[in-house]
Design a protein around this motif. Structure first.
Motif, PDB file in Angstrom:
ATOM      1  N   ASP A  93      -2.795  10.346 -10.605  1.00 30.24           N
ATOM      2  CA  ASP A  93      -1.723   9.446 -10.198  1.00 30.24           C
ATOM      3  C   ASP A  93      -1.080   8.860 -11.450  1.00 30.24           C
ATOM      4  O   ASP A  93      -1.752   8.218 -12.251  1.00 30.24           O
ATOM      5  CB  ASP A  93      -2.298   8.331  -9.331  1.00 30.24           C
TER       6      ASP A  93
ATOM      7  N   PRO B 118      -1.116   4.244 -10.851  1.00 25.17           N
ATOM      8  CA  PRO B 118      -1.979   3.781  -9.759  1.00 25.17           C
ATOM      9  C   PRO B 118      -1.545   2.398  -9.282  1.00 25.17           C
ATOM     10  O   PRO B 118      -1.095   1.573 -10.069  1.00 25.17           O
ATOM     11  CB  PRO B 118      -3.368   3.717 -10.391  1.00 25.17           C
ATOM     12  N   SER B 119      -1.656   2.164  -8.001  1.00 20.63           N
ATOM     13  CA  SER B 119      -1.253   0.865  -7.467  1.00 20.63           C
ATOM     14  C   SER B 119      -2.368  -0.153  -7.686  1.00 20.63           C
ATOM     15  O   SER B 119      -3.545   0.171  -7.681  1.00 20.63           O
ATOM     16  CB  SER B 119      -0.939   0.973  -5.979  1.00 20.63           C
TER      17      SER B 119
ATOM     18  N   SER C 235       0.827  -1.205   0.000  1.00 23.55           N
ATOM     19  CA  SER C 235       0.000   0.000   0.000  1.00 23.55           C
ATOM     20  C   SER C 235       0.863   1.258   0.000  1.00 23.55           C
ATOM     21  O   SER C 235       2.061   1.217   0.315  1.00 23.55           O
ATOM     22  CB  SER C 235      -0.907   0.007   1.235  1.00 23.55           C
ATOM     23  N   TYR C 236       0.239   2.383  -0.351  1.00 24.62           N
ATOM     24  CA  TYR C 236       0.954   3.655  -0.319  1.00 24.62           C
ATOM     25  C   TYR C 236       1.424   3.964   1.103  1.00 24.62           C
ATOM     26  O   TYR C 236       2.498   4.522   1.309  1.00 24.62           O
ATOM     27  CB  TYR C 236       0.065   4.793  -0.809  1.00 24.62           C
ATOM     28  N   LEU C 237       0.630   3.579   2.098  1.00 24.97           N
ATOM     29  CA  LEU C 237       1.011   3.819   3.482  1.00 24.97           C
ATOM     30  C   LEU C 237       2.301   3.074   3.815  1.00 24.97           C
ATOM     31  O   LEU C 237       3.244   3.659   4.365  1.00 24.97           O
ATOM     32  CB  LEU C 237      -0.105   3.373   4.427  1.00 24.97           C
TER      33      LEU C 237
ATOM     34  N   LEU D   8       4.556   1.871   1.676  1.00 31.84           N
ATOM     35  CA  LEU D   8       5.659   2.406   0.872  1.00 31.84           C
ATOM     36  C   LEU D   8       6.218   3.676   1.503  1.00 31.84           C
ATOM     37  O   LEU D   8       7.432   3.841   1.639  1.00 31.84           O
ATOM     38  CB  LEU D   8       5.190   2.700  -0.554  1.00 31.84           C
ATOM     39  N   GLY D   9       5.322   4.569   1.892  1.00 32.78           N
ATOM     40  CA  GLY D   9       5.753   5.826   2.509  1.00 32.78           C
ATOM     41  C   GLY D   9       6.428   5.604   3.844  1.00 32.78           C
ATOM     42  O   GLY D   9       7.455   6.226   4.150  1.00 32.78           O
TER      43      GLY D   9
ATOM     44  N   TRP E 116       9.866   4.259   3.350  1.00 28.10           N
ATOM     45  CA  TRP E 116      10.752   5.308   2.848  1.00 28.10           C
ATOM     46  C   TRP E 116      11.191   6.224   3.991  1.00 28.10           C
ATOM     47  O   TRP E 116      12.366   6.595   4.092  1.00 28.10           O
ATOM     48  CB  TRP E 116      10.051   6.116   1.756  1.00 28.10           C
TER      49      TRP E 116
END
Length: 60
Positions: A32, A35-36, A2-4, A6-7, A10
């Motif tokens: 975007d 998109p994931s 998820s973007y969460l 990944l962030g 990072w």
């Protein structure tokens, strides 16, 4: 992933490497670029999906 996640990964990496973290006060409203998707099958399903446009609501 998820973007969460990944962030968060990072941020953890940047902190352990003592890198500068840029903070933005707003989110971009731009589309975007990538998109994931959960899986390649989900992408295939999305590309093969057909939609039917109804001119009136069917009665049952």
């Amino acid at each position: 992933m998820s973007y969460l996640k990944l962030g968060w990964n990072w941020i953890r990496l940047a902190i352990t490497q003592q890198s500068d973290i840029q903070v933005h006060r707003f989110l971009s409203s731009a589309l975007d670029p990538q998109p994931s998707l959960a899986s390649k099958r989900q992408l295939g399903d999305a590309l093969n999906r057909e939609f039917t446009v109804l001119c009136r609501i069917p009665t049952f």
